[in-house]
Design an enzyme around this catalytic site. Structure first.
Site, PDB file in Angstrom:
ATOM      1  CE1 TYR A   1      -1.222   2.735  -1.026  1.00 18.27           C
ATOM      2  CE2 TYR A   1       0.880   3.960  -2.031  1.00 18.27           C
ATOM      3  CZ  TYR A   1       0.144   2.613  -1.730  1.00 18.27           C
ATOM      4  OH  TYR A   1       0.663   1.490  -1.909  1.00 18.27           O
TER       5      TYR A   1
ATOM      6  CB  ALA B   1      -6.502   8.628  -6.018  1.00 25.86           C
ATOM      7  CG  ASP B   2      -6.856   5.707  -1.480  1.00 30.17           C
ATOM      8  OD1 ASP B   2      -7.491   5.352  -2.729  1.00 30.17           O
ATOM      9  OD2 ASP B   2      -6.181   4.917  -0.836  1.00 30.17           O
TER      10      ASP B   2
ATOM     11  CG  HIS C   1      -7.601   1.401   0.364  1.00 33.21           C
ATOM     12  ND1 HIS C   1      -6.667   0.544   0.431  1.00 33.21           N
ATOM     13  CD2 HIS C   1      -8.279   1.625   1.386  1.00 33.21           C
ATOM     14  CE1 HIS C   1      -6.709   0.043   1.754  1.00 33.21           C
ATOM     15  NE2 HIS C   1      -7.464   0.791   2.297  1.00 33.21           N
TER      16      HIS C   1
END
Length: 338
Positions: A283, A285-286, A308
């Site tokens: 998460y 990384a997004d 995502h």
């Protein structure tokens, strides 16, 4: 006149991230865009209150002209104006995520003419959105390394479905960008478990903490009882501090799901992260794609690149003159700007 960028909201994961990223980038670059099939990949397509609030917030901050800004709309045209710093308040009117609205408008305020403060009321503990503590303890220290200085404060919790939470962020314009390099996590320094309760019996938190402690050696075990009027609600978090990064994982409790099952979901997610030497979780990384693209350089390693992430990269590449490279080696993906 700058060219109109046409986006298909059904691409990739087909959710709200395409719209949020497009709004951020349009405000920053001054490029107008049109998006169709908004949230086509969701059970209830079109703009929900959270997305509509993000659109209206973006429009207010940059004096944009907008077509299609209404609940349920699956098409939007956004023509940005000039970003203005200042003090802003936005109300979602539901338990929609405060942090996702902030995520939309804050990048533009990195380029504003002065410091800003943005306050959003709505939901704070949402299973499909990063909580304020993730932004504050994980993302913002990394943004500071890039040269982006903002400070998020959770003023009041608001659980689904009532909402009523408040989150505020103070942000200063960026003077210059630095390059972020996040390779391996390094050795674990400590792990801390935390449970939030509002209108839920304390034994629920004790059972959740016991489940975490059964799998990990916890340096701290914290239970926070919130006022009943901020609930009912329950969130379990586990923070992993390593030599090179701090990551934080969470699960929101659900009705008719036992404390042990809720905590076990978190245990599974953390073990998945720890099974790889990569510093960055799925998460996080997004969240790093846009600031890294604005810096024009940088790289990080992630074990599990999500849909995502790939969708976000595709949208960024439509607005900015950057190209990302993804190279997978031994189960770890290196994400970098080429």
């Amino acid at each position: 006149m700058k060219r109109m960028i046409a986006l298909d909201g059904a691409q990739g994961e087909g959710g709200g991230q395409i719209l949020r990223s497009a709004l951020s980038l349009s405000m920053i670059t001054g490029q107008p865009f049109t998006i169709t099939s908004i949230r086509a990949g969701r059970a209830k397509p079109g703009l929900l209150r959270q997305h509509l609030t993000a659109v209206k917030a973006a429009a207010e901050i940059c004096r944009a002209t907008v077509e299609g800004a209404e609940l349920g709309s699956q098409r939007l045209v956004f023509r940005p104006g000039t970003v203005r710093g200042g003090e802003y308040r936005f109300a979602i009117g539901s338990a929609g995520s405060c942090t996702l609205v902030l995520q939309t408008v804050l990048p533009a305020l990195w380029f504003a003419d002065g410091p800003s403060r943005v306050e959003v009321s709505g939901g704070t503990d949402n299973p499909s959105a990063p909580p304020a503590d993730f932004i504050r303890r994980v993302l913002e220290p990394l943004l500071a390394k890039i040269g982006i200085h903002q400070q998020t404060t959770l003023l009041r919790h608001g659980f689904y479905p009532a909402g009523g939470g408040v989150v505020a962020t103070e942000v200063s314009p960026v003077a210059s960008f630095n390059t972020l390099q996040l390779g391996e996590r390094g050795n674990i320094v400590q792990m801390c478990g935390e449970v939030l309760l509002a209108g839920v019996p304390r034994h629920v938190a004790e059972r959740e903490i016991a489940t975490l402690a059964g799998s990990f050696s916890l340096h701290e075990q914290n239970i926070h009882n919130l006022p009943r009027d901020q609930g009912p609600g329950n969130t379990v978090s586990l923070e992993v501090e390593s030599e090179n990064i701090t990551e934080r994982f969470f699960v929101v409790g659900e009705k008719r799901v036992s404390a042990e099952v809720v905590a076990a979901q978190l245990v599974k997610e953390v073990k998945r992260y720890l099974a790889s030497p990569a510093a960055v979780g799925e998460y996080l990384a997004d969240q790093l794609v846009l600031p890294m693209a604005l810096a024009g350089a940088g790289e990080f390693k992630v074990a599990h690149p999500s849909c995502h992430l790939l969708t976000n990269i595709a949208v960024v590449e439509r607005f900015l003159p950057v190209r990302f490279g993804l190279i997978e080696t031994d189960g770890v993906t290196r994400v970098s700007i080429e």
